[in-house]
Structures are given as structure tokens and as C-alpha cells.
Design an enzyme around this catalytic site. Structure first.
Site, PDB file in Angstrom:
ATOM      1  N   LYS A  32      37.051  42.322  41.177  1.00 48.05           N
ATOM      2  CA  LYS A  32      37.397  41.407  42.262  1.00 48.05           C
ATOM      3  C   LYS A  32      36.964  41.983  43.611  1.00 48.05           C
ATOM      4  O   LYS A  32      36.482  41.252  44.486  1.00 48.05           O
ATOM      5  CB  LYS A  32      38.895  41.134  42.256  1.00 48.05           C
ATOM      6  CG  LYS A  32      39.395  40.349  41.049  1.00 48.05           C
ATOM      7  CD  LYS A  32      38.763  38.978  40.973  1.00 48.05           C
ATOM      8  CE  LYS A  32      39.332  38.162  39.829  1.00 48.05           C
ATOM      9  NZ  LYS A  32      38.701  36.815  39.716  1.00 48.05           N
ATOM     10  N   TYR A  34      39.807  45.056  36.466  1.00 43.15           N
ATOM     11  CA  TYR A  34      40.094  43.770  37.104  1.00 43.15           C
ATOM     12  C   TYR A  34      40.025  43.887  38.629  1.00 43.15           C
ATOM     13  O   TYR A  34      39.307  43.133  39.293  1.00 43.15           O
ATOM     14  CB  TYR A  34      41.477  43.273  36.672  1.00 43.15           C
ATOM     15  CG  TYR A  34      41.819  41.904  37.206  1.00 43.15           C
ATOM     16  CD1 TYR A  34      41.390  40.751  36.545  1.00 43.15           C
ATOM     17  CD2 TYR A  34      42.560  41.745  38.384  1.00 43.15           C
ATOM     18  CE1 TYR A  34      41.695  39.493  37.030  1.00 43.15           C
ATOM     19  CE2 TYR A  34      42.865  40.489  38.871  1.00 43.15           C
ATOM     20  CZ  TYR A  34      42.436  39.371  38.190  1.00 43.15           C
ATOM     21  OH  TYR A  34      42.723  38.115  38.685  1.00 43.15           O
TER      22      TYR A  34
END
Length: 223
Positions: A130, A126
Site C-alpha cells: 500500500k 500488505y
């Protein structure tokens, strides 16, 4: 400014996206709102124009990205919903490709919703994803780029996210200063406030990138 701002929203069906569209509709500074989404969403307002696109074939929809002075990206999915590859495909590849088309169409200010802990070198998928999309969008060279890094989002989602729900319950009770969490309405409001402030600030010849962490977003989004 007298004619109003044309804003383009990517991913208006998510929790932040929904709140953002409401904020833009209610703000007289925005005269036209373009929603570029994968599926139709409810937005009964004459200022709103919906453009349904296939994000796998974005180059076939370049006209959908034309005419916007400001772009807002709230597009995203989850690993649980789309799988690891699908998550990267949406949150990194779709976002960076759409941003590229906006840049080519002359958009001068791009607003990207990222996350606390974003880091392209992270071992966590994650945070790594990002961080990678932040880097890709920075490389496009928008005249102004604002990256928002909210912490845990406080909202009521339609889809089930058990771990996130547990975190929200705990944070609502103990994080009363909002150091580790933030409401989706606050994020959306901060995006609009920051955009309007940038419209009135002095323009720099050099591209300006700003990263707003959770505390920065709170200051902008809470009256």
C-alpha cells in the site's frame, strides 16, 4: 459543473466500489460514470458505462480511461485469494498503471483507497504494498490526489475472510467510536463529499496531495 462531472471508477465490484457506484448514481452532480473493471457488474442506470479491460494489457485499453475529470480507485485483492505475488500485482502494479493512463488522459483528481499503516518501508507485505502504490501514484503529479487510509472495513463480503470476520465482530462490539474500524458506505460517501468540495475550492497552481486517515474519513462520511 452545469454539465455534470464524469467520474471513472476502477474496481467497482468490491465492497467499497459497490457503495461508491451507488453514491455516484444517486448524486445529481455526476452525469456520467465510467466503470473500468475486469468483469461485468450489475449497474442498471443510464449514467453508467461499463468498460471491461484486461489489466495485464492496459495499454491496449487507453481509450477506456478518456473523458474523466475524476478517478476513483477501489481496485484490490487479497493475499489469500491471489497469493503474495498476485496481491502485489493487483494492488500495486495494476493500480499504478491505471492511474498513469488516467493522468495521461487528463484526469485532474485521483482518489485512491489505501489503508491505515501504509508504509513502503514496512516489513509487512500488505502495508509495504500500500505504501509503494501511494508513492508511485504521488509521482504521477495529478493536479489533485486524495489518498484514503481507512482502518478495518465493516462490511459483509461474499468471499470468506475468517480473520477479518473475527476482527469485525470484535470491533462492532467494542469500537463504538469507530477509532479502529469504519463502514464501507462511510468510506464511499466520504470520497464523494470530498470530491465535490474540491470542485468548488480555489484551484492551486501546484499539485495538491492530501492523505485522509480513518478519523478524517469518518468526519466527511458521516452526516
Amino acid at each position: 459543473m452545469s454539465e455534470g462531472i464524469t467520474a471513472l471508477v476502477l474496481g467497482g465490484s468490491g465492497e467499497i466500489g459497490k457503495q461508491l457506484v451507488r453514491e455516484l448514481i444517486s448524486n445529481a452532480s455526476f452525469s456520467r460514470i465510467l466503470l473500468v473493471t475486469r468483469r461485468p457488474i450489475e449497474a442498471d442506470c443510464e449514467k453508467v458505462e461499463q468498460k471491461i479491460v484486461d489489466f495485464e494489457k492496459l495499454d491496449d485499453y487507453k481509450e477506456a480511461f478518456e473523458g474523466a475529470q475524476v478517478g476513483f480507485c477501489c481496485l484490490g485483492t487479497t493475499r489469500g485469494k491471489a497469493g503474495a505475488k498476485g496481491f502485489v500485482r493487483v494492488d500495486r502494479d495494476y493500480v499504478s498503471h491505471a492511474a498513469q493512463l488516467l493522468k495521461e488522459a487528463g484526469c485532474s483528481h485521483f482518489n485512491l483507497v489505501s489503508s491505515t499503516g501504509a508504509n513502503k518501508n514496512s516489513s509487512f507485505l500488505y502495508n509495504k504494498t500500500k505504501g509503494e502504490v501511494e508513492t508511485l501514484v504521488k509521482e504521477l503529479g495529478f493536479p489533485r490526489l486524495t489518498i484514503y487510509r481507512p482502518s478495518v472495513l465493516l462490511c459483509d463480503r461474499q468471499e470468506s475472510r475468517p480473520l477479518e470476520k473475527i476482527a469485525q465482530i470484535m470491533l462492532r462490539g467494542f469500537d463504538w467510536r469507530n477509532k479502529m474500524s469504519i463502514g464501507t458506505d462511510t468510506v464511499a460517501r466520504a470520497m464523494v463529499v470530498n470530491t465535490l468540495e474540491s470542485q468548488t475550492s480555489e484551484k492551486s497552481e501546484e499539485a495538491k496531495t492530501e492523505i485522509l486517515e480513518n478519523a478524517d474519513i469518518l468526519r466527511l462520511g458521516i452526516d
